[in-house]
Design an enzyme around this catalytic site. Structure first.
Site, PDB file in Angstrom:
ATOM      1  CG  ASP A 197     -24.529  13.157  11.834  1.00  0.00           C
ATOM      2  OD1 ASP A 197     -25.241  13.614  12.747  1.00  0.00           O
ATOM      3  OD2 ASP A 197     -24.042  13.856  10.925  1.00  0.00           O
ATOM      4  CE1 TYR A 256     -11.492   0.307   8.582  1.00  0.00           C
ATOM      5  CE2 TYR A 256     -10.782  -0.351   6.393  1.00  0.00           C
ATOM      6  CZ  TYR A 256     -10.559   0.333   7.571  1.00  0.00           C
ATOM      7  OH  TYR A 256      -9.388   1.026   7.754  1.00  0.00           O
ATOM      8  NE  ARG A 265     -15.632  10.126  12.763  1.00  0.00           N
ATOM      9  CZ  ARG A 265     -16.858   9.957  13.272  1.00  0.00           C
ATOM     10  NH1 ARG A 265     -17.107  10.375  14.508  1.00  0.00           N
ATOM     11  NH2 ARG A 265     -17.815   9.370  12.568  1.00  0.00           N
ATOM     12  CE  LYS A 279      -7.711  -2.217   7.667  1.00  0.00           C
ATOM     13  NZ  LYS A 279      -6.280  -2.168   7.306  1.00  0.00           N
ATOM     14  N   GLY A 318       0.812  -1.205   0.000  1.00  0.00           N
ATOM     15  CA  GLY A 318       0.000   0.000   0.000  1.00  0.00           C
ATOM     16  C   GLY A 318       0.851   1.264   0.000  1.00  0.00           C
TER      17      GLY A 318
END
Ligand code: NAP
Ligand code: GFB
Length: 323
Positions: A279, A145, A217, A149, A11
């Site tokens: 949201d 996801y 965040r 992970k 990556g």
């Protein structure tokens, strides 16, 4: 790390990979800069599709890495995750299974893989810490996801228990910086809003932010994260994951993010919120106490400075960037 090391970065052409490449080439410090005898290889998917075992094996045969920083993944923001939950699960499971299996087969001395703070349980106490990864279901919006992970941590423990492999992982919070994915729909919030605000200014149209702007965040600048990845590879000895994030006190709202982008782009037009759009998770406040125990003096780039640098990079590279 021994003087002759071959560090393979899967990556390598992405947001984080490009930041690691930038730090390795530009940082002159002993702690983060490239060391004598280190050979760094930054992969793109053109080198091989890591969802395919034969491609993965060919890459390991070609480079015979002594160390791996494993970043390659299907990655996206809230809206992409909501749309493609199976793809996020299966592609990332395939990539992770192949990379870790080949790392074991080729005797790689250390692998540092990548989780994310969005994979933690949705119903949890705060601040979240590294012990809580598997304590309950993740937020519905990105369960594909998240489960994909989380399995990296399970793989790491199993490879260590059965084969003594030194495979560990980091858990970054939301990342932004140069070479991000600026796609208007599938990207993360900061690059997505950067692109939207840029177009609003250029075309004289309103700048519309999705959701209420209320979610919270923590954001880490990619070039700061890159230094922490290099530190993890060279110095961190645990198999257990470590959160790589700014402190809880640096948490901002999505509206704060939009305001910072409006300021960096110098947008003067109409700016509003489309509350018909999701949201996602309200908050995922993570503790960086474990990181601070190891690196009490690490300095993060101030958010507004990092946003300004990222926006400037985007504007300068608009024609060629991923959008
Ligand atoms: P990114 O910019 O989307 O880059 C993804 C990288 O993975 C690219 O180099 C891409 O190659 C490669 N890749 C994707 N599918 C592949 C495949 N099938 N075979 C080989 N290579 C493949 O992602 P990023 O933001 O740098 O993310 C890096 C890591 O950080 C990921 O593991 C991600 O889950 C994690 N993370 C990201 C964030 C965030 O906010 N961005 C937050 C937490 C954790 P090409 O360029 O050739 O397509
Ligand atoms: O970065 P983001 O897409 O993902 O942020 P998460 C989503 C938040 O930003 C939501 C708001 O509150 C959105 O309503 N938002 C406002 C926007 N405008 C936009 C926009 O134009 N684009 C986007 N994308 N959001 C992700 C996980 O969660 O965190 C991924 O889904 C990944 O798996 C990433 O791990 C780090 O932070 O919500």
């Amino acid at each position: 790390m021994s003087s002759e090391s071959v560090i393979l970065v899967t990556g390598g052409s992405g947001l984080v990979g490009k930041a690691i490449s930038w730090v390795i080439e530009n940082d002159k410090s002993e702690q983060f800069g490239k060391k004598e005898g280190e050979k760094w290889i930054f992969l793109t998917s053109k080198d091989g599709d890591l969802r395919k075992l034969e491609d993965t094996k060919a890459i390991f045969e070609k480079y015979r890495p002594t160390h791996v920083i494993h970043l390659a993944a299907l990655v996206g923001g809230l809206f992409k995750n909501m749309k493609y939950k199976l793809d996020f699960l299966r592609d990332n499971m395939l990539i992770n299974d192949n990379v870790l299996f080949m790392a074991k087969e080729f005797g790689v001395k250390k692998v540092v893989s990548c989780l994310s703070t969005c994979i933690f349980p949705d119903k949890t106490s705060y601040p979240i810490d590294e012990t809580m990864v598997h304590n309950g279901p993740p937020h519905e919006s990105n369960f594909g996801y998240a489960h994909g992970k989380r399995m990296i941590d399970v793989y790491n423990r199993a490879y260590h228990d059965q084969f003594g492999c030194n495979f560990t992982s980091v858990i970054p919070t939301n990342i932004f910086g140069p070479h991000d994915n600026y796609n208007l729909e599938d990207s993360h919030v900061l690059p997505g809003l950067t692109h939207k605000c840029y177009l609003a200014k250029k075309e004289g149209k309103p700048f519309v932010v999705s959701g209420t702007g209320k979610p919270l965040r923590q954001f880490i600048y990619s070039r700061d994260l890159a230094k922490l990845f290099i530190w993890t590879l060279r110095e961190y000895k645990e198999i257990d994951p470590i959160i790589l994030s700014v402190g809880e006190e640096d948490e901002v709202s999505i509206k704060d993010v939009a305001d910072a982008i409006v300021k960096a782009i110098d947008f003067k037009g109409d700016y509003s919120f489309d509350t018909s759009r999701a949201d996602g998770q309200y908050k995922k406040t993570a503790s960086n106490a474990k990181l601070r125990k190891y690196l009490p003096d690490f300095k993060f780039t101030p958010f507004d400075v990092a946003v300004k640098e990222s926006v400037e990079w985007f504007v300068e590279n608009y024609e060629t960037c991923r959008k």
